[in-house]
Scaffold this motif. Sequence first.
Motif, short mmCIF file in Angstrom:
data_model
loop_
_atom_site.label_atom_id
_atom_site.label_comp_id
_atom_site.label_asym_id
_atom_site.label_seq_id
_atom_site.Cartn_x
_atom_site.Cartn_y
_atom_site.Cartn_z
N LEU A 19 0.82 -1.21 0.00
CA LEU A 19 0.00 0.00 0.00
C LEU A 19 0.85 1.26 0.00
O LEU A 19 0.50 2.26 -0.61
N GLY A 20 1.99 1.23 0.64
CA GLY A 20 2.89 2.38 0.66
C GLY A 20 3.44 2.74 -0.71
O GLY A 20 3.92 3.85 -0.92
N ASP A 21 3.37 1.80 -1.66
CA ASP A 21 3.84 2.07 -3.02
C ASP A 21 2.81 2.87 -3.83
O ASP A 21 3.14 3.38 -4.90
N LEU A 22 1.60 2.98 -3.32
CA LEU A 22 0.54 3.70 -4.02
C LEU A 22 0.78 5.20 -3.82
O LEU A 22 0.34 5.79 -2.85
N SER A 23 1.53 5.78 -4.75
CA SER A 23 1.91 7.18 -4.63
C SER A 23 1.47 7.95 -5.87
O SER A 23 1.28 7.36 -6.94
N PRO A 24 1.32 9.27 -5.74
CA PRO A 24 0.95 10.07 -6.90
C PRO A 24 1.92 9.89 -8.07
O PRO A 24 1.49 9.77 -9.23
N SER A 25 3.22 9.82 -7.79
CA SER A 25 4.19 9.70 -8.89
C SER A 25 4.04 8.38 -9.64
O SER A 25 4.12 8.35 -10.88
N ARG A 26 3.79 7.30 -8.94
CA ARG A 26 3.61 6.01 -9.63
C ARG A 26 2.33 6.00 -10.45
O ARG A 26 2.31 5.51 -11.57
N VAL A 27 1.27 6.55 -9.88
CA VAL A 27 -0.01 6.57 -10.61
C VAL A 27 0.10 7.51 -11.82
O VAL A 27 -0.35 7.17 -12.91
N GLN A 28 0.74 8.66 -11.65
CA GLN A 28 0.92 9.57 -12.77
C GLN A 28 1.77 8.93 -13.86
O GLN A 28 1.52 9.12 -15.04
N GLY A 29 2.78 8.17 -13.47
CA GLY A 29 3.59 7.45 -14.46
C GLY A 29 2.77 6.45 -15.24
O GLY A 29 2.89 6.34 -16.46
N PHE A 30 1.91 5.73 -14.54
CA PHE A 30 1.03 4.75 -15.19
C PHE A 30 0.08 5.46 -16.15
O PHE A 30 -0.09 5.03 -17.29
N ILE A 31 -0.54 6.57 -15.71
CA ILE A 31 -1.46 7.32 -16.56
C ILE A 31 -0.71 7.89 -17.76
O ILE A 31 -1.21 7.88 -18.88
N GLY A 32 0.53 8.34 -17.55
CA GLY A 32 1.35 8.84 -18.66
C GLY A 32 1.62 7.76 -19.69
O GLY A 32 1.62 8.02 -20.90
N ASP A 33 1.84 6.53 -19.22
CA ASP A 33 2.04 5.41 -20.15
C ASP A 33 0.78 5.16 -20.97
O ASP A 33 0.86 4.89 -22.17
N LYS A 35 -1.41 7.38 -21.81
CA LYS A 35 -1.49 8.48 -22.77
C LYS A 35 -0.55 8.24 -23.95
O LYS A 35 -0.93 8.41 -25.11
N ARG A 36 0.68 7.83 -23.66
CA ARG A 36 1.66 7.56 -24.73
C ARG A 36 1.20 6.42 -25.63
O ARG A 36 1.54 6.39 -26.81
N ARG A 37 0.45 5.48 -25.07
CA ARG A 37 -0.03 4.35 -25.86
C ARG A 37 -1.31 4.69 -26.62
O ARG A 37 -1.88 3.84 -27.29
N GLY A 38 -1.78 5.93 -26.50
CA GLY A 38 -2.91 6.38 -27.30
C GLY A 38 -4.28 6.26 -26.65
O GLY A 38 -5.30 6.45 -27.32
N TYR A 39 -4.33 5.95 -25.36
CA TYR A 39 -5.61 5.85 -24.68
C TYR A 39 -6.23 7.24 -24.55
O TYR A 39 -5.53 8.22 -24.33
N SER A 40 -7.54 7.31 -24.67
CA SER A 40 -8.25 8.59 -24.58
C SER A 40 -8.19 9.14 -23.15
O SER A 40 -7.94 8.41 -22.19
N THR A 41 -8.46 10.43 -23.05
CA THR A 41 -8.50 11.07 -21.73
C THR A 41 -9.59 10.45 -20.88
O THR A 41 -9.43 10.27 -19.67
N ARG A 42 -10.69 10.07 -21.50
CA ARG A 42 -11.79 9.43 -20.75
C ARG A 42 -11.30 8.13 -20.11
O ARG A 42 -11.59 7.85 -18.95
N THR A 43 -10.56 7.33 -20.87
CA THR A 43 -10.04 6.07 -20.34
C THR A 43 -9.00 6.33 -19.25
O THR A 43 -9.00 5.67 -18.21
N GLN A 44 -8.12 7.30 -19.47
CA GLN A 44 -7.13 7.66 -18.45
C GLN A 44 -7.83 8.06 -17.16
O GLN A 44 -7.43 7.64 -16.07
N ASN A 45 -8.89 8.87 -17.28
CA ASN A 45 -9.64 9.29 -16.10
C ASN A 45 -10.31 8.11 -15.40
O ASN A 45 -10.43 8.10 -14.18
N ALA A 46 -10.76 7.14 -16.17
CA ALA A 46 -11.40 5.96 -15.56
C ALA A 46 -10.40 5.21 -14.69
O ALA A 46 -10.73 4.78 -13.57
#
Length: 105
Positions: A19-33, A35-46
């Motif tokens: 649970l301590g690994d659940l950080s804003p930077s890790r989640v933002q990195g995942f969401i950034g990935d 985005k780079r793979r072409g997922y829509s903003t709606r999917t990123q938000n989901a």
Amino acid sequence: GKCGAHLRALIEQARIAFLGDLSPSRVQGFIGDLKRRGYSTRTQNAYLRTAKTFSRWCWRDRRQPEDALAPLAMSNQEADRRLIRRAFEPAELELLIEAAATGPA
């Protein structure tokens, strides 16, 4: 459901083992990935919504001392609309009804 699949993907791809690994930077990195793979903003938000919901639950259930993802904000979906929904034109609606009535089951 989708929330469970989103959470599993986040945990695996962001390498969240504790649970301590659940950080804003890790989640933002995942969401950034995403985005780079072409997922829509709606999917990123989901995905982000699922992560934030989980983080809030961990805090409310006293599994974490704080809601770690509270600072993260959703992106503006309207800026990345990929599908614009509209009402059927009368002629289109007639064709749809006829196809449904006469087409295969």
